[in-house]
Design a protein around this motif. Structure first.
Motif, PDB file in Angstrom:
ATOM      1  N   LEU A 168      11.672  83.474  -9.385  1.00  0.00           N
ATOM      2  CA  LEU A 168      11.415  84.752  -8.729  1.00  0.00           C
ATOM      3  C   LEU A 168       9.935  85.113  -8.777  1.00  0.00           C
ATOM      4  O   LEU A 168       9.255  84.878  -9.776  1.00  0.00           O
ATOM      5  CB  LEU A 168      12.234  85.857  -9.419  1.00  0.00           C
ATOM      6  N   ARG A 169       9.469  85.719  -7.682  1.00  0.00           N
ATOM      7  CA  ARG A 169       8.098  86.231  -7.661  1.00  0.00           C
ATOM      8  C   ARG A 169       8.045  87.455  -6.760  1.00  0.00           C
ATOM      9  O   ARG A 169       8.879  87.639  -5.868  1.00  0.00           O
ATOM     10  CB  ARG A 169       7.115  85.172  -7.172  1.00  0.00           C
ATOM     11  N   VAL A 170       7.076  88.305  -7.009  1.00  0.00           N
ATOM     12  CA  VAL A 170       6.904  89.528  -6.222  1.00  0.00           C
ATOM     13  C   VAL A 170       6.302  89.178  -4.870  1.00  0.00           C
ATOM     14  O   VAL A 170       5.278  88.493  -4.794  1.00  0.00           O
ATOM     15  CB  VAL A 170       5.992  90.526  -6.965  1.00  0.00           C
ATOM     16  N   VAL A 171       6.951  89.665  -3.794  1.00  0.00           N
ATOM     17  CA  VAL A 171       6.406  89.431  -2.450  1.00  0.00           C
ATOM     18  C   VAL A 171       6.000  90.729  -1.762  1.00  0.00           C
ATOM     19  O   VAL A 171       5.307  90.694  -0.742  1.00  0.00           O
ATOM     20  CB  VAL A 171       7.407  88.655  -1.565  1.00  0.00           C
ATOM     21  N   ALA A 172       6.422  91.886  -2.302  1.00  0.00           N
ATOM     22  CA  ALA A 172       6.007  93.154  -1.694  1.00  0.00           C
ATOM     23  C   ALA A 172       6.226  94.290  -2.683  1.00  0.00           C
ATOM     24  O   ALA A 172       7.173  94.259  -3.472  1.00  0.00           O
ATOM     25  CB  ALA A 172       6.794  93.424  -0.410  1.00  0.00           C
ATOM     26  N   VAL A 173       5.338  95.271  -2.643  1.00  0.00           N
ATOM     27  CA  VAL A 173       5.473  96.509  -3.413  1.00  0.00           C
ATOM     28  C   VAL A 173       5.358  97.652  -2.411  1.00  0.00           C
ATOM     29  O   VAL A 173       4.310  97.853  -1.805  1.00  0.00           O
ATOM     30  CB  VAL A 173       4.390  96.628  -4.499  1.00  0.00           C
ATOM     31  N   ILE A 174       6.459  98.392  -2.227  1.00  0.00           N
ATOM     32  CA  ILE A 174       6.553  99.367  -1.139  1.00  0.00           C
ATOM     33  C   ILE A 174       6.662 100.782  -1.711  1.00  0.00           C
ATOM     34  O   ILE A 174       7.630 101.082  -2.420  1.00  0.00           O
ATOM     35  CB  ILE A 174       7.786  99.076  -0.268  1.00  0.00           C
TER      36      ILE A 174
END
Length: 448
Positions: free
Chosen positions: A229-235
């Protein structure tokens, strides 16, 4: 499979987990009875007179040793317990049980010294000094001191002064306290000379620590390698609230259900040492999943700015706030603040057929504090469900009268609840006054 109730058929799941969890609790309870009875039986078989002071020392010691095993099992993150009972209830049992065990340990120590003092005619100080020469007593005493220190640090008055990370790492010293006392348990008069009992006791401890190792350490490491898992967006969603979108592999294997949560460990500076429990705010779709975080402390505040590309370890899924708890035809969801997170996922996915009613009550201070407003309105229109926003500071918005007016057939509904501890307590009281059986109220409570 479906569940049948007086209100008609509804979607079901998770009953097998509850059955297994309840069976396991029965076994653990039966084991506690055997452990408590054994010292009395051993004294009776020995043929001597029963010494009530010594009996209290032996029973409290055996129950403390066995109780430690139960506490470790409850917090081992064994899926059968996490799904069948719920992590919040397990945590509360663990907290209450921990205090009982510390009390049993102190009773055991005090009565053991008193029994030896009465038997030998020594004063308590001299008796204590002699008792400390017995096998394993020095290390057991150190373990007792550690256990008491953890108990003091876990008291609510102390917890409010400690950072969560500090308390967590201090709490881990409990494992050391248990290890230090193990030799004394095997060498104690209740097990010494009974080879098969010593072997059985050691196997119980081995199995319990294997559970902890398996589900708290090996499983998360394996999942990290498997799912990547990895972060692809912070909304940004609202002031102090962001949704974090993660991408990974083989996510269907997680079998995550709406309403469940993971313990997330973000491998970025300042965040890697802490695993944060956050619910999914949407069902898993393809290779992506979403969680939503509100700033409530240092750790969650850092996650508002977590860099895209950050690797993430996820433990779970955990929790029993799922469609499997449903037993009624109509359902009411109640959310307060960021408690909308699991409710939003359930609002999208709870089975809903013709004639059934799904209603979401969302409590917030003002419109700016609402999260997922557009998503919720779209879901309500698409599913022919309803969402009602309760805004403002009026404490009567969720009173028994208000709930009865807003929710037709309230007493015959399942109610899912997620909010702050104070709001949850007030809502539970209102629901009870409105005639909703406690068995129909489903929630998970987490508060440090």
């Amino acid at each position: 499979m479906t569940l049948q109730s007086r209100s008609g058929p509804v979607a079901a799941g998770g009953s097998a987990d509850r059955d297994w969890a309840e069976a396991l609790l029965v076994v653990l309870g039966f084991g506690a009875v055997l452990v408590a009875v054994w010292p009395l039986l051993a004294m009776t078989l020995a043929g001597g007179p029963l010494d009530p002071v010594a009996l209290v020392a032996h029973v409290s010691g055996m129950l403390a040793g066995y109780g430690v095993l139960i506490m470790l099992v409850l917090m081992s993150r064994w899926p059968v317990l996490e799904r069948g009972i719920g992590a919040d209830l397990l945590a509360r049992w663990h907290a209450s049980g921990g205090r009982i065990i510390v009390g049993l340990v102190l009773v055991h120590a005090g009565f053991a010294v008193l029994a030896w003092s009465l038997l030998t005619g020594q004063d308590p100080v001299s008796a204590s000094a002699q008792v400390l020469t017995w096998p394993g007593l020095v290390t057991a005493t150190i373990g007792t001191v550690l256990l008491c220190a953890v108990a003091v640090g876990s008291a609510r008055s102390a917890r409010t002064r400690l950072r969560w990370e500090t308390w967590y790492f201090w709490h881990l010293s409990t494992y050391m306290a248990i290890a230090l006392s193990f030799t004394h348990q095997l060498a104690g008069p209740d097990l010494a000379g009974h080879r098969w009992l010593q072997i059985g006791w050691a196997l119980l401890y081995t199995f319990t620590f294997a559970l902890v190792l398996r589900y708290r350490f090996i499983a998360p490491a394996h999942a990290a390698l498997r799912h990547r898992l990895r972060v692809v967006a912070v909304i940004p969603e609202a002031p102090g609230v962001v949704s974090i979108v993660l991408q990974g592999r083989h996510l269907a294997e997680l079998k995550a259900q709406p309403g469940q949560f993971f313990r997330w460990r973000f491998l970025a500076g300042g965040s890697w040492a802490t695993a944060h429990p956050f619910s999914l705010s949407a069902p898993v779709v393809g290779n992506r999943l979403r969680l939503t975080v509100k700033t409530l402390g240092d750790g969650s505040e850092r996650l508002q700015r977590v860099p895209v590309g950050t690797r993430v370890m996820a433990e779970g899924p955990y929790g029993a706030l799922t469609a499997g708890r449903r037993t009624r035809r109509d359902v009411l969801l109640i959310a307060g603040g960021v408690g909308i997170t699991p409710m939003r996922a359930l609002f999208q996915t709870l089975p809903l057929t013709a004639g059934q009613d799904l209603l979401l009550l969302y409590r917030a201070r003002d419109r700016d504090q609402l999260v997922f407003r557009e998503e919720l309105d779209a879901l309500a229109a698409h599913r022919q469900a309803r969402v009602v926003y309760l805004l403002g500071s009026n404490p009567d918005l969720l009173s028994p009268h208000s709930l009865t007016r807003l929710v037709p057939g309230l007493a015959d509904r399942d109610v899912y609840l997620c909010s702050s501890p104070s709001m949850s307590a007030a809502v539970r009281d209102s629901l009870a006054q409105a005639g909703v059986p406690a068995a129909h109220v489903h929630e998970e409570r987490f508060a440090l």
